[in-house]
Motif scaffolding. Structure first.
Motif, PDB file in Angstrom:
ATOM      1  N   LEU A   1      27.121 -17.760  10.272  1.00 44.94           N
ATOM      2  CA  LEU A   1      28.206 -17.148   9.689  1.00 44.94           C
ATOM      3  C   LEU A   1      28.817 -17.698   8.145  1.00 44.94           C
ATOM      4  O   LEU A   1      29.827 -18.526   8.332  1.00 44.94           O
ATOM      5  CB  LEU A   1      28.741 -16.972  10.506  1.00 44.94           C
ATOM      6  N   PHE A   2      28.345 -16.649   7.267  1.00 52.79           N
ATOM      7  CA  PHE A   2      29.181 -17.383   5.812  1.00 52.79           C
ATOM      8  C   PHE A   2      30.264 -16.239   6.085  1.00 52.79           C
ATOM      9  O   PHE A   2      29.439 -15.113   5.719  1.00 52.79           O
ATOM     10  CB  PHE A   2      27.838 -17.559   5.041  1.00 52.79           C
ATOM     11  N   GLN A   3      30.996 -15.753   5.371  1.00 52.48           N
ATOM     12  CA  GLN A   3      31.572 -15.041   5.393  1.00 52.48           C
ATOM     13  C   GLN A   3      32.257 -15.267   4.329  1.00 52.48           C
ATOM     14  O   GLN A   3      33.458 -16.033   3.367  1.00 52.48           O
ATOM     15  CB  GLN A   3      33.142 -14.984   6.706  1.00 52.48           C
ATOM     16  N   ILE A   4      32.718 -13.759   3.150  1.00 56.10           N
ATOM     17  CA  ILE A   4      33.109 -13.976   1.397  1.00 56.10           C
ATOM     18  C   ILE A   4      34.040 -13.009   1.784  1.00 56.10           C
ATOM     19  O   ILE A   4      34.325 -11.994   1.769  1.00 56.10           O
ATOM     20  CB  ILE A   4      31.818 -13.410   0.402  1.00 56.10           C
ATOM     21  N   GLY A   5      35.418 -13.879   0.533  1.00 57.25           N
ATOM     22  CA  GLY A   5      36.293 -12.707   0.500  1.00 57.25           C
ATOM     23  C   GLY A   5      37.766 -12.864   1.720  1.00 57.25           C
ATOM     24  O   GLY A   5      38.202 -11.692   1.243  1.00 57.25           O
ATOM     25  N   ILE A   6      38.000 -13.124   2.739  1.00 52.15           N
ATOM     26  CA  ILE A   6      38.559 -13.547   3.747  1.00 52.15           C
ATOM     27  C   ILE A   6      39.899 -13.926   2.687  1.00 52.15           C
ATOM     28  O   ILE A   6      39.976 -14.379   2.124  1.00 52.15           O
ATOM     29  CB  ILE A   6      38.659 -14.342   4.270  1.00 52.15           C
ATOM     30  N   ARG A   7      41.328 -12.494   3.635  1.00 51.94           N
ATOM     31  CA  ARG A   7      42.512 -12.634   2.908  1.00 51.94           C
ATOM     32  C   ARG A   7      43.056 -13.029   3.796  1.00 51.94           C
ATOM     33  O   ARG A   7      44.807 -11.715   3.623  1.00 51.94           O
ATOM     34  CB  ARG A   7      42.696 -12.488   1.984  1.00 51.94           C
ATOM     35  N   ASN A   8      42.904 -12.632   5.088  1.00 51.96           N
ATOM     36  CA  ASN A   8      44.047 -12.155   6.443  1.00 51.96           C
ATOM     37  C   ASN A   8      43.116 -12.710   7.267  1.00 51.96           C
ATOM     38  O   ASN A   8      42.018 -12.855   8.108  1.00 51.96           O
ATOM     39  CB  ASN A   8      43.592 -10.728   6.410  1.00 51.96           C
ATOM     40  N   LEU A   9      43.924 -13.636   7.871  1.00 55.49           N
ATOM     41  CA  LEU A   9      43.589 -14.749   9.196  1.00 55.49           C
ATOM     42  C   LEU A   9      44.240 -14.548  10.283  1.00 55.49           C
ATOM     43  O   LEU A   9      45.640 -14.530   9.840  1.00 55.49           O
ATOM     44  CB  LEU A   9      43.114 -15.954   7.987  1.00 55.49           C
ATOM     45  N   ALA A  10      44.464 -14.472  11.382  1.00 56.55           N
ATOM     46  CA  ALA A  10      45.469 -14.526  12.837  1.00 56.55           C
ATOM     47  C   ALA A  10      45.180 -16.366  12.450  1.00 56.55           C
ATOM     48  O   ALA A  10      44.248 -16.929  12.446  1.00 56.55           O
ATOM     49  CB  ALA A  10      44.721 -13.862  13.784  1.00 56.55           C
ATOM     50  N   ARG A  11      46.708 -16.428  13.498  1.00 55.31           N
ATOM     51  CA  ARG A  11      46.448 -17.717  13.594  1.00 55.31           C
ATOM     52  C   ARG A  11      45.374 -18.592  15.074  1.00 55.31           C
ATOM     53  O   ARG A  11      45.248 -19.591  14.899  1.00 55.31           O
ATOM     54  CB  ARG A  11      47.881 -17.655  14.277  1.00 55.31           C
ATOM     55  N   GLU A  12      45.466 -17.506  15.912  1.00 58.29           N
ATOM     56  CA  GLU A  12      44.008 -17.796  17.033  1.00 58.29           C
ATOM     57  C   GLU A  12      42.961 -17.738  15.708  1.00 58.29           C
ATOM     58  O   GLU A  12      41.871 -18.885  16.544  1.00 58.29           O
ATOM     59  CB  GLU A  12      44.675 -16.040  17.266  1.00 58.29           C
ATOM     60  N   GLU A  13      43.012 -17.348  14.213  1.00 56.10           N
ATOM     61  CA  GLU A  13      41.263 -17.245  14.051  1.00 56.10           C
ATOM     62  C   GLU A  13      41.260 -18.717  13.490  1.00 56.10           C
ATOM     63  O   GLU A  13      40.238 -19.570  13.178  1.00 56.10           O
ATOM     64  CB  GLU A  13      41.118 -16.346  12.703  1.00 56.10           C
ATOM     65  N   ALA A  14      42.695 -19.260  12.661  1.00 54.18           N
ATOM     66  CA  ALA A  14      42.685 -20.159  12.057  1.00 54.18           C
ATOM     67  C   ALA A  14      42.522 -21.591  13.385  1.00 54.18           C
ATOM     68  O   ALA A  14      41.811 -22.688  12.923  1.00 54.18           O
ATOM     69  CB  ALA A  14      44.277 -20.481  11.355  1.00 54.18           C
TER      70      ALA A  14
ATOM     71  N   PHE B   1      40.647 -21.434  15.438  1.00 55.61           N
ATOM     72  CA  PHE B   1      38.796 -20.898  15.949  1.00 55.61           C
ATOM     73  C   PHE B   1      38.103 -22.381  14.920  1.00 55.61           C
ATOM     74  O   PHE B   1      37.173 -22.921  15.185  1.00 55.61           O
ATOM     75  CB  PHE B   1      38.262 -19.681  16.100  1.00 55.61           C
ATOM     76  N   LEU B   2      38.542 -21.706  13.293  1.00 59.21           N
ATOM     77  CA  LEU B   2      37.997 -22.197  12.810  1.00 59.21           C
ATOM     78  C   LEU B   2      38.299 -23.444  12.538  1.00 59.21           C
ATOM     79  O   LEU B   2      36.929 -24.200  12.180  1.00 59.21           O
ATOM     80  CB  LEU B   2      38.445 -21.847  11.140  1.00 59.21           C
ATOM     81  N   ALA B   3      39.407 -23.780  12.889  1.00 64.67           N
ATOM     82  CA  ALA B   3      39.113 -25.696  12.876  1.00 64.67           C
ATOM     83  C   ALA B   3      38.965 -25.938  14.604  1.00 64.67           C
ATOM     84  O   ALA B   3      38.998 -27.680  13.737  1.00 64.67           O
ATOM     85  CB  ALA B   3      40.719 -25.936  13.413  1.00 64.67           C
ATOM     86  N   SER B   4      38.384 -25.816  15.188  1.00 65.23           N
ATOM     87  CA  SER B   4      37.229 -25.767  16.053  1.00 65.23           C
ATOM     88  C   SER B   4      35.507 -26.458  15.827  1.00 65.23           C
ATOM     89  O   SER B   4      35.023 -26.515  16.205  1.00 65.23           O
ATOM     90  CB  SER B   4      37.364 -25.085  17.299  1.00 65.23           C
ATOM     91  N   ASN B   5      35.865 -26.197  14.561  1.00 63.57           N
ATOM     92  CA  ASN B   5      34.094 -26.400  13.594  1.00 63.57           C
ATOM     93  C   ASN B   5      32.977 -26.061  14.342  1.00 63.57           C
ATOM     94  O   ASN B   5      32.202 -26.572  14.950  1.00 63.57           O
ATOM     95  CB  ASN B   5      33.895 -28.503  14.526  1.00 63.57           C
ATOM     96  N   PRO B   6      33.017 -24.351  14.615  1.00 60.57           N
ATOM     97  CA  PRO B   6      32.486 -23.327  15.294  1.00 60.57           C
ATOM     98  C   PRO B   6      31.264 -23.638  13.334  1.00 60.57           C
ATOM     99  O   PRO B   6      31.106 -24.092  12.560  1.00 60.57           O
ATOM    100  CB  PRO B   6      33.309 -22.104  15.145  1.00 60.57           C
ATOM    101  N   PRO B   7      30.517 -22.960  13.738  1.00 61.70           N
ATOM    102  CA  PRO B   7      28.866 -22.681  12.363  1.00 61.70           C
ATOM    103  C   PRO B   7      29.668 -21.356  12.377  1.00 61.70           C
ATOM    104  O   PRO B   7      28.949 -20.604  11.743  1.00 61.70           O
ATOM    105  CB  PRO B   7      27.603 -22.027  13.689  1.00 61.70           C
ATOM    106  N   VAL B   8      30.885 -22.079  11.251  1.00 60.45           N
ATOM    107  CA  VAL B   8      31.332 -20.211  10.209  1.00 60.45           C
ATOM    108  C   VAL B   8      31.641 -21.250   9.149  1.00 60.45           C
ATOM    109  O   VAL B   8      32.915 -22.503   9.251  1.00 60.45           O
ATOM    110  CB  VAL B   8      31.978 -20.335  10.965  1.00 60.45           C
TER     111      VAL B   8
END
Ligand SMILES: [Mn+2]
Length: 314
Positions: free
Chosen positions: A175-188, A190-197
Motif C-alpha cells: 500500500l502506498f499512502q499519499i497526503g497523510i497528516r493524522n496518525l495515532a500512536r498505534e498506527e505509528a 504499526f508502521l515501525a514494524s516494517n509492514p508493506p506500507v
C-alpha cells in the motif's frame, strides 16, 4: 436537491449520458454507488455522497478541450444500481461488497474500470478482499489518497471501521499512502514494524519528491486506487466528516493521476469515498464528479499530453 441534467430530465446516470453509451454492455467504465454509512465518527452524511456525485456530474462538460473529443462518448460509462446496504452490519457489508466485486469481474461483459462511489471508507476493505481472489495470480498494489493512515487494526470494536481501511487493504497488497497528516500512536507503531506500507506525509506531497517513488511502486502493476476525499485540502473539499488542514490541492492530484497513468499496467478499480455533501455547497460535489471523469479518461485513454514523465528521470 436534484438538478435537471443537460437533457432536461432527472439524472439517472453519471454524466447524464444517453442509453447507447451508458449500458454496461457498451461501456468500458462502470460506476457502482455504495451509500454505506455505519461507522462514521465525526461529521455524518456519507450515505448521501453517491447521489450528490451523480447530481453534480450532470453539470460536467463532456468535451475535453485538450483532446478535442468527448471521451465519455468514446468510453461509455454505465451507472449500476446502488448497493443498498446501509442497514447491514460491517461484516455482512464486507462480504456483500466482496461478492459484488468478484461478480463484476467474472461476468461475460466486464468493465476496464470500476469506479465505486462511497459511502464511508470501510467499503474499501471489502473491495480489497474481493481483489485478492480475483488477482491472485497478478502483481498488484494499492494506492490511497487520505488525510488519515487508517492503519488501526480495529476501532470501536470493529475491524471494518472506516479508521481501519488502510490496514485491511495492506493485508492483501502493498500500500502506498499519499497526503497523510493524522496518525495515532498505534498506527505509528504499526508502521515501525516494517509492514508493506509506504506513507507519504502531506509535507512531502507539497515538496513533490514522492512522485518518483510512486512511479516505481506502481510500475507494471495492477493498481487498486482508493481516494478518501479528506486527503484533499478542506479549502477545496470541506464536505468530509473529518477534515484536516494542509491537504492535497487539485494540481497535486493531477500529478498523482499523471504518474499512475504513465506507469501502472492497469487501474481496474478506483473508489472515491467519504463525500458528506453540505446542502447548498455544490463546488466539492462538482470537484468529485470532474475528478472521476478526468481520472477515467486519463487511465483508459492515456494522458492528454503525451510528453514523457519527468518524475522517472530524476
Ligand atoms: Mn480519511
Amino acid at each position: 436537491m436534484m438538478i435537471p441534467n443537460k437533457h432536461g430530465g432527472i439524472p439517472r446516470n453519471f454524466l447524464g449520458l444517453p442509453d447507447e453509451v451508458s449500458s454496461p454492455e457498451t461501456s468500458r467504465v462502470w460506476v457502482l454507488p455504495i451509500p454505506y454509512e455505519a461507522t462514521t465518527t465525526y461529521g455524518a452524511g456519507t450515505r448521501f455522497g453517491p447521489d450528490a456525485i451523480l447530481s453534480a456530474s450532470q453539470q460536467v462538460e463532456l468535451y475535453d478541450p485538450r483532446r478535442k473529443t468527448e471521451p465519455a462518448m468514446e468510453l461509455g460509462i454505465a451507472t449500476l444500481p446502488s448497493l443498498a446496504i446501509s442497514s447491514r452490519s460491517p461484516d455482512e457489508m464486507m462480504q456483500w461488497i466482496r461478492e459484488t466485486v468478484e461478480e463484476i469481474f467474472s461476468g461475460t461483459s466486464q468493465p476496464d474500470l470500476l469506479v465505486v462511489l462511497g459511502g464511508e471508507h470501510s467499503i474499501s476493505g471489502g473491495i480489497a478482499s474481493g481483489l485478492r481472489h480475483l488477482w491472485a495470480d497478478k502483481p498488484w498494489v494499492a494506492v490511497q489518497i487520505d488525510a488519515h493512515a487508517d492503519l488501526r487494526d480495529q476501532f470501536e470494536e470493529s475491524r471494518f471501521n472506516h479508521a481501519c481501511a488502510g490496514r485491511r487493504i495492506a493485508e492483501h497488497a502493498p500500500l502506498f499512502q499519499i497526503g497523510i497528516r493524522n496518525l495515532a500512536r498505534e498506527e505509528a507503531e504499526f508502521l515501525a514494524s516494517n509492514p508493506p506500507v509506504v506513507t507519504v506525509f502531506a509535507e512531502d506531497v507539497h515538496r513533490g519528491q514522492y512522485l518518483a517513488d510512486l512511479a516505481k511502486f506502481v510500475q507494471d502493476k495492477y493498481v487498486y486506487w482508493t481516494i478518501d476525499l479528506d486527503g484533499f485540502d478542506p479549502s477545496i473539499m470541506p464536505s468530509v466528516g473529518t477534515p484536516e488542514p494542509d491537504g492535497l490541492l487539485w494540481h497535486d492530484f493531477l500529478a498523482v493521476l499523471d504518474t499512475i497513468s504513465r506507469h501502472a499496467a492497469a487501474v481496474p478499480v478506483l473508489d472515491v469515498v467519504e463525500l458528506a455533501p453540505i446542502p447548498g455547497l455544490h463546488a466539492p460535489d462538482f470537484l468529485v464528479a470532474k475528478l472521476i471523469y478526468l481520472t477515467a479518461t486519463t487511465l483508459l485513454l492515456g494522458p492528454a499530453d503525451p510528453r514523457p514523465d519527468s518524475s522517472c528521470q530524476r
